[in-house]
Design an enzyme around this catalytic site. Sequence first.
Site, mmCIF file in Angstrom:
data_model
loop_
_atom_site.group_PDB
_atom_site.id
_atom_site.type_symbol
_atom_site.label_atom_id
_atom_site.label_comp_id
_atom_site.label_asym_id
_atom_site.label_seq_id
_atom_site.Cartn_x
_atom_site.Cartn_y
_atom_site.Cartn_z
ATOM 1 N N ASN A 1 8.127 -5.422 -0.461
ATOM 2 C CA ASN A 1 7.961 -4.282 0.434
ATOM 3 C C ASN A 1 6.468 -4.199 0.688
ATOM 4 O O ASN A 1 5.714 -3.657 -0.122
ATOM 5 C CB ASN A 1 8.486 -3.000 -0.213
ATOM 6 N N GLU B 1 12.256 -9.464 2.586
ATOM 7 C CA GLU B 1 11.504 -8.276 2.993
ATOM 8 C C GLU B 1 12.401 -7.056 2.833
ATOM 9 O O GLU B 1 13.542 -7.073 3.298
ATOM 10 C CB GLU B 1 11.078 -8.438 4.452
ATOM 11 N N HIS C 1 12.646 -2.576 2.928
ATOM 12 C CA HIS C 1 12.087 -1.273 3.296
ATOM 13 C C HIS C 1 13.020 -0.199 2.768
ATOM 14 O O HIS C 1 14.248 -0.337 2.877
ATOM 15 C CB HIS C 1 11.945 -1.141 4.814
ATOM 16 N N ILE C 2 12.459 0.831 2.213
ATOM 17 C CA ILE C 2 13.238 1.940 1.683
ATOM 18 C C ILE C 2 13.867 2.730 2.822
ATOM 19 O O ILE C 2 15.047 3.059 2.791
ATOM 20 C CB ILE C 2 12.341 2.837 0.801
ATOM 21 N N SER C 3 13.071 3.025 3.827
ATOM 22 C CA SER C 3 13.576 3.790 4.974
ATOM 23 C C SER C 3 14.135 2.843 6.034
ATOM 24 O O SER C 3 13.865 1.641 6.020
ATOM 25 C CB SER C 3 12.459 4.641 5.581
ATOM 26 N N TYR D 1 11.122 8.835 1.210
ATOM 27 C CA TYR D 1 11.124 7.813 0.165
ATOM 28 C C TYR D 1 11.830 8.225 -1.127
ATOM 29 O O TYR D 1 11.899 7.425 -2.056
ATOM 30 C CB TYR D 1 9.687 7.389 -0.141
ATOM 31 N N ARG E 1 6.593 0.799 13.609
ATOM 32 C CA ARG E 1 7.217 0.376 12.350
ATOM 33 C C ARG E 1 8.398 -0.578 12.592
ATOM 34 O O ARG E 1 8.936 -1.138 11.649
ATOM 35 C CB ARG E 1 7.708 1.586 11.559
ATOM 36 N N HIS F 1 3.646 -4.582 9.369
ATOM 37 C CA HIS F 1 3.460 -4.462 10.815
ATOM 38 C C HIS F 1 2.101 -4.950 11.287
ATOM 39 O O HIS F 1 1.861 -5.017 12.492
ATOM 40 C CB HIS F 1 3.631 -2.996 11.234
ATOM 41 N N ARG G 1 5.382 10.921 -3.009
ATOM 42 C CA ARG G 1 4.957 10.807 -1.610
ATOM 43 C C ARG G 1 6.143 11.015 -0.678
ATOM 44 O O ARG G 1 7.166 10.351 -0.824
ATOM 45 C CB ARG G 1 4.388 9.406 -1.402
ATOM 46 N N PRO H 1 0.793 -1.219 0.000
ATOM 47 C CA PRO H 1 0.000 0.000 0.000
ATOM 48 C C PRO H 1 0.834 1.281 0.000
ATOM 49 O O PRO H 1 1.853 1.373 0.677
ATOM 50 C CB PRO H 1 -0.843 -0.091 1.271
ATOM 51 N N ASN H 2 0.360 2.221 -0.792
ATOM 52 C CA ASN H 2 0.904 3.572 -0.928
ATOM 53 C C ASN H 2 2.229 3.632 -1.676
ATOM 54 O O ASN H 2 2.725 4.718 -1.963
ATOM 55 C CB ASN H 2 1.022 4.266 0.430
ATOM 56 N N ALA I 1 2.870 -0.796 5.101
ATOM 57 C CA ALA I 1 2.291 -0.879 6.447
ATOM 58 C C ALA I 1 1.800 -2.283 6.799
ATOM 59 O O ALA I 1 1.716 -2.630 7.980
ATOM 60 C CB ALA I 1 1.147 0.126 6.582
ATOM 61 N N ARG J 1 12.413 5.114 12.924
ATOM 62 C CA ARG J 1 11.095 5.727 12.788
ATOM 63 C C ARG J 1 10.210 5.366 13.972
ATOM 64 O O ARG J 1 10.696 4.940 15.012
ATOM 65 C CB ARG J 1 10.489 5.304 11.454
#
Length: 137
Positions: free
Chosen positions: A71, A95, A97-99, A22, A108, A77, A17, A9-10, A74, A104
């Site tokens: 990825n 798995e 994640h960009i960040s 990101y 997360r 989690h 965004r 999502p997103n 959300a 964070r």
Amino acid sequence: MNILIINGPNLNLLGVREKSVYGDTSFEAYLEQLRSRYPNIAFSYYQSNVEGEIINKLHEVGFSYDGIVMNAGAYTHTSIAIADAIAAINTPVVEVHISNVYKREEYRQTSLMAKNCKGVIAGFGMESYRLAVESFV
């Protein structure tokens, strides 16, 4: 070698965004870079904002592909269902994640999927995807 990249999502909004988190590159532009760098890999790409569609895609390719880079956004989690789908398939999943999720918000920092994955890569921007691909080659 067949590798599927799944974005949750997103992540269809990458490049527009929250650029401070990101970056300003769309995923489609980055995917072209990956294809150029790894001409012998057949990359497929799937993005969905819907949990059940992600699960269906895992079931569809999870017994025939060489690797999945995921990825889940959300859903990482929150989705026991995606974690269970990863556990149910044969294709290894990395798995990504960009960040750096560990820098964070606290929520997360928990992944329901990680224990069912080959590994987890976080915090290297879009290069997190390339590092995941490297784990398969």
